[in-house]
Structure formats: structure tokens, C-alpha cells
Design a protein around this motif. Sequence first.
Motif, short mmCIF file in Angstrom:
data_model
loop_
_atom_site.label_atom_id
_atom_site.label_comp_id
_atom_site.label_asym_id
_atom_site.label_seq_id
_atom_site.Cartn_x
_atom_site.Cartn_y
_atom_site.Cartn_z
N LYS A 121 22.47 31.84 -21.08
CA LYS A 121 22.62 31.44 -22.47
C LYS A 121 23.90 32.02 -23.07
N ARG A 165 26.82 30.02 -21.90
CA ARG A 165 26.95 28.74 -22.61
C ARG A 165 27.51 28.93 -24.01
N ARG A 208 24.55 14.30 -28.78
CA ARG A 208 24.23 14.90 -27.49
C ARG A 208 24.63 13.93 -26.38
N ALA A 227 16.14 18.23 -19.09
CA ALA A 227 16.77 19.04 -20.14
C ALA A 227 18.25 19.25 -19.88
N CYS A 228 18.63 19.26 -18.62
CA CYS A 228 20.04 19.51 -18.29
C CYS A 228 20.92 18.30 -18.57
N ARG A 237 22.83 18.52 -21.76
CA ARG A 237 23.72 19.67 -21.84
C ARG A 237 25.04 19.41 -21.12
N ASP A 241 26.61 25.09 -18.19
CA ASP A 241 25.73 24.74 -19.30
C ASP A 241 24.36 24.29 -18.81
N CYS A 242 24.32 23.62 -17.67
CA CYS A 242 23.04 23.15 -17.15
C CYS A 242 22.16 24.32 -16.71
N ALA A 264 20.29 25.49 -19.57
CA ALA A 264 19.35 24.49 -20.08
C ALA A 264 18.04 24.47 -19.30
#
Length: 455
Positions: A191, A194, A284, A383-384, A387, A412-413, A416
Motif C-alpha cells: 500500500k 502504491r 478507474r 480487484a487488480c 488498479r 499497484d496490482c 490491490a
Amino acid sequence: MAEVKRIVHSGAMENGTLKPYRLIPPVTALLLLGAHGLRLGDFGLAASLALLAGLLCARRAWARPVAVAALLWGGFVWARATVDFIAFRQAFDLPWQRLAWIMGGVILMDGLALMVLLGRGLDRWFDRDREWAVPRAAMFLLTVFGLVMARAKVDFPILLADRYLPGWGWLEIFLLGCYAQWIGSMMRTPKGHRMVRPRIWGLFSAVFFLQLALGLLGMDRMLMTGTLHLPVPALIAAGPVFRGGGYFMLVLFGATLLLVGPAWCSHLCYIGAWDDAMSRLGPRPAPSNVLRSLSLLGRGATLVLAVGVAWGLRVLGVPGASAVLLGAAFGLVGVGVMVFVSRGRGMMVHCTAFCPMGLVGNVLGRISPWRIRIGADCTGCGACFSRCRYNALDEGRVALGRPALSCTLCGDCVSACAHGRIGYVFPGLSRETARAAFIVLAVSLHAVFLGVARI
């Protein structure tokens, strides 16, 4: 019995009193080394070693291995100085035996300081910033090493401190090392990575272009050599083709690919930070097959166009001014893609479908063993997908266990995935160790670039 001794020793360590007097040898050795630098007129080195001694007194755990490295280097400095001093005195038929004893004592002090720092007597003293102390020290040392090498290998002052305050370059190096370990500590978790990555990336781009702007306004020392070059990534490849030389940026780009693979495009590119910022102003991101097809075809076309036009201009003998105008036009088209397309799609369309060096980075970056991999036990929650601003993840790629060609190892993934099924991999390392090692390299390169990258 051994276990009982271990427990008793541990309890004694926890309940015993701290003994700060143990710091006297390392602090003294660092200050002596700083005094030697001051004698040579290197004020920045003297200040840096004094600050390092202060960090030891402040109980920063990451400063301990840094001080060990400094004292190891100091041993070589003192040995060389001893040989030089004795040779000088012998050349002029001056007495040198007392000098040899004095210098021998200094070297012994350096060795004693090393023994104290490497011993267990100071374990409890260094109780601050213990989390990730070794990676933080590694980021500091790699940053310092990179900047020292850059400073030594060029025939002009590459650091701003050396340009404006001669003799203080070492202080800039030290402060950038501290900066590297600080931001690295904030990127310790997925986190944190990111959250921090786009900010430091944007900072680098801002510093890079601020120096360019100041150089254009007449502050020539803000430019690398005083000669202006267009900051358009495509010219990394096209420029040498047109000029028939000038491979510095191409070599730098290649070296970066060897170290961190395609992460140039998510951590280090001075223009890529703009595309990232524009994409974050949009919605997004959602996977797009059309844009994914352009990842190879679109960027392949711009690569052929950029290199082909550069070669044609060289063959035709077109003046450099005309070539600069064409390069600027190409760069402005790229900015338009960022502002209108990347922002509208919430995805980094410039980097993934337009930039030719992005394609080069993705393809040649595979030489480096760093990879993002998805575990076979992935839950498929998706969810990825939202991101990834590089359009590298969708259901098909998750099923394959790896992202698409446009992946730049941005990470970033990883943040996520609540299930921990996505991560960095490197041969022979666990996922956690691989991620830590990758962060160390990426952050160190960022700090080095922050110190030396300018037009």
C-alpha cells in the motif's frame, strides 16, 4: 541448557542498561575521517561524516551498517594516506617513523570502531527505525555509490552542489542517500508503494523540468552541459541515429532495463509521470482489447517512424534545427494523447499505446529477471483490473498467471490483491524478499536520477 542460556542472555539484554559510551570509538573514528576530509578542503565530506555520527547517537538502526561501510572505506583512505605521507617525507629525507606510529594508531582506532559496531554490545542501542533497517541501509549505500561513481566518471560537475557550492558535493550525496532510505521505508508495504510511487515520480519530473526551465531562463549551470536537448523519450533512440553518436541516454536506459526491467516506465521516466497524473484525473481504468492491440502495433509504428525519420533526416543532411522542430512536434502529439485520451480513459494510453521507448522498455526489459506473477490459487475477484493503469490485467491474463506485455512492474496490482496472490518474483528469492530487493533498486535509481538527471 543452551536454550536456558539464550533466554537468560536475552532477558539480560532487555533489562540491562544502555551503554552509550560504546559509541565513543565509532563516533571518534568518523569525526577523524571527517577532519581528514576537511584538511583536504572537502567540506561536504566532513559535514556528512559528522551527520552520520549524529545518526549513530540518535540510535537509527539503518545508520549502523552505513557507518560500518564508511569505516571500511575509511580504513582504505587512512592506509593510502599513510603510504603517501611516508613517501613524501622519505622523498625529502625527513623523519617519518613517528608519523607512521600516529597513522597506525588512527588505523587501529578505525578498526576498533568497526569491531564495536559489528559486536552485539550495541544491539539494544540501535532500537529506532529497526523495521527494514537492512533495506534502508542498502538504499542509502546504493544511492551514495551511484552518485559517487557519476561524480567521478564525468569531466564536469554533475551535482548542483558542486556547481554552486564547490566542495559541498558530498553533502548533497549524503542527503540524497537519506532521502532514498526515507522514501524506501514508506514503500515498505504494498500500500505504501502504491501511495508513494506516483508522488516521488512526479517530484522527479518536476525537478527535472524545473531545472530545464531555469536553464532556459539563463541559469546555464542548471543544464547538464549547457547544450540543450529535447526531453522527448522517443529521441533516446532517434537522437543517436540522427547525430551518428551521443549514446549516453541510450546506455543509461539500457543499464536501467538490466537492473529493474521495464520499471523505467513506472518509476523513472521524466515524461511518464505526466501520463500517470493525467490518467489519475479520469475514471478507474478498465481493460481494453483495442488499446492492448496498440501496445505492440501502435508503439511499434511510432518506433519505426521515429527511427526511420531520424535516419532519413541524417541521410538528407537536414539541419539540426529542423530535426528539433520535428522532435518537438512528436512530443506535443504525445502530450495531447495524455491530456485528451489518457485522462478520458483513466489509463496511461501515451505510455502503453504511443511511446516507442515504452515498447523498447517492455520488450528489452524482459532481459531482467524481475516479473509480476499471479498465483494459481487466485480468486478471480478482479480487484487488480481497476488498479492497473497500464492495461496489463484482465481475466485472460489472470488465468495465464502473468500480466500482458505492457506491464511495467509498478506494483499497484500487488497492493490491490487482498488475498496476496500477486507479487514480485525473482529467481531464488521469496516473494517478500523479491519485492524488498526490487524496491531497494528502484528507489536507489530514483534518488540517483534525482541528483544527476537534467538536460
